[in-house]
Design an enzyme around this catalytic site. Structure first.
Site, PDB file in Angstrom:
ATOM      1  N   ILE A 137      31.689   4.702  44.697  1.00 29.46           N
ATOM      2  CA  ILE A 137      32.986   4.112  44.982  1.00 29.46           C
ATOM      3  C   ILE A 137      33.721   3.961  43.650  1.00 29.46           C
ATOM      4  CG2 ILE A 137      32.284   2.963  47.107  1.00 29.46           C
ATOM      5  CD1 ILE A 137      31.987   0.376  45.613  1.00 29.46           C
ATOM      6  N   ASP A 138      35.039   3.913  43.705  1.00 34.47           N
ATOM      7  CA  ASP A 138      35.841   3.876  42.495  1.00 34.47           C
ATOM      8  C   ASP A 138      35.558   2.624  41.664  1.00 34.47           C
ATOM      9  OD1 ASP A 138      37.040   6.229  43.310  1.00 34.47           O
ATOM     10  OD2 ASP A 138      38.708   5.208  44.291  1.00 34.47           O
ATOM     11  N   ARG A 139      35.868   2.716  40.390  1.00 33.95           N
ATOM     12  CA  ARG A 139      35.614   1.611  39.458  1.00 33.95           C
ATOM     13  C   ARG A 139      36.249   0.312  39.942  1.00 33.95           C
ATOM     14  NH1 ARG A 139      38.373  -0.339  34.782  1.00 33.95           N
ATOM     15  NH2 ARG A 139      39.935   1.295  35.028  1.00 33.95           N
ATOM     16  N   ARG A 237      42.592   6.061  49.391  1.00 27.37           N
ATOM     17  CA  ARG A 237      43.763   5.855  48.538  1.00 27.37           C
ATOM     18  C   ARG A 237      44.797   6.953  48.747  1.00 27.37           C
ATOM     19  NH1 ARG A 237      41.174   5.047  42.716  1.00 27.37           N
ATOM     20  NH2 ARG A 237      43.331   4.442  42.181  1.00 27.37           N
TER      21      ARG A 237
END
Length: 303
Positions: A137-139, A237
């Site tokens: 998952i993204d930062r 996103r």
């Protein structure tokens, strides 16, 4: 939970009679060829307590036992970092990743990643393993990340992931009021022109499907549940931007950062079949405090 030999067992059924053990493991239980190659090294396969070869043929009622032992040198350095454990057994580890932490080291983030934290945790337990996250998952997305503790578990979960048997649920806040109660975004995603990071909905991209459901409408925002059918980079996103409802705080995709300084997205639920038992496992990460604060702000229409 030190590295100890893990014993996987299966009682052969009538339909297994006459089949090679290799074929049973490969086709019925989806062992990868790489794992099967490891099993050929040493006496790791037994039938009724006696060593056998994978090429031997089975009979109904036999107890097939496989020793899954993977003592491996870590592929990244361990660090003594906080780790919010959600679940752990001999096969899998699930953690609640905080905002701001990268899942895996890269050229920009060499230390302080989730990978460094997990390896450091295992080292303190006397365990020697490779870091094998099932997904990333993204930062600046919080929530569940599942890590396989051995090659067999990783292969089994990767097989489920490829076939859509791993179910990931996210919660997020988007700008504007989404009128449809629920729906499916079925738009391909590819790398945006002139960018090494951003993704964009475009005809020549990779297939991507996101299911959404409205949980609450605010005057100028919407609280949504997302269920991913595919797992493309930045999928939620990019899909939200394509709908004209970017995630709050997601300035890379046009989101307003006034109320929150990260994309308002949380990986809440991860459901799959246990790699060894086949039983359902559901991992949940608690809703983070910054999104609770955001929820209160939206209630008072601060946008």
């Amino acid at each position: 939970m030190n590295n100890q030999p893990i014993l996987w067992e299966y009682r052969l059924q009538a339909e297994d009679s006459g089949q090679k053990y290799l074929s049973i493991l490969l086709h019925k239980f989806h062992f990868s060829l790489k794992v099967l190659q490891h099993l050929k090294q040493g006496e790791r396969v037994w039938v009724n307590g006696r060593f056998t070869y994978l090429t031997a043929r089975g009979k109904e009622g036999e107890l097939l036992s496989i020793q899954l032992f993977f003592d491996e040198e870590a592929n990244i350095p361990g660090e003594d970092l906080p780790l919010d454990l959600l679940y752990e057994d001999e096969y899998i580890l699930a953690v609640n990743k905080p905002v701001g932490q990268v899942v895996h080291p890269n050229h920009r983030y060499l230390t302080n990643t989730l990978g460094n934290a997990v390896i450091g945790y295992w080292e303190r337990q006397g365990e020697h393993r490779l870091y094998r996250p099932i997904h990333r998952i993204d930062r600046n997305t919080s929530g569940v990340v599942v890590i396989a503790k051995n090659q067999f578990a990783h292969q089994q979960l990767a097989w489920q992931l490829e076939r859509g048997q791993l179910h990931k649920r996210y919660y997020g806040f988007v700008q504007g009021v989404v009128r449809k109660k629920e729906g499916t975004i079925d738009n391909p995603i590819g790398l945006a022109p002139d960018s090494f990071i951003k993704r964009k909905v475009q005809p020549n991209g990779q297939p991507a499907r996101t299911h959404f459901r409205v949980l609450h409408r605010y005057p100028n925002a919407t609280f949504l549940e997302f269920i991913l059918e595919t797992g493309r980079t930045h999928q939620i996103r990019a899909h939200c931007e394509g709908l004209g409802h970017p995630l709050l705080g997601d300035d890379l995709y046009g989101g307003d950062p006034m109320l929150i300084n990260r994309q308002a997205l949380h990986s809440s639920v991860y459901a799959f079949l246990h790699p060894a038992t086949g039983l359902p496992i559901v991992i949940r990460a608690p809703f983070p405090e910054d999104l609770r604060v955001l929820m209160k702000k939206l209630k008072f229409d601060i946008l």
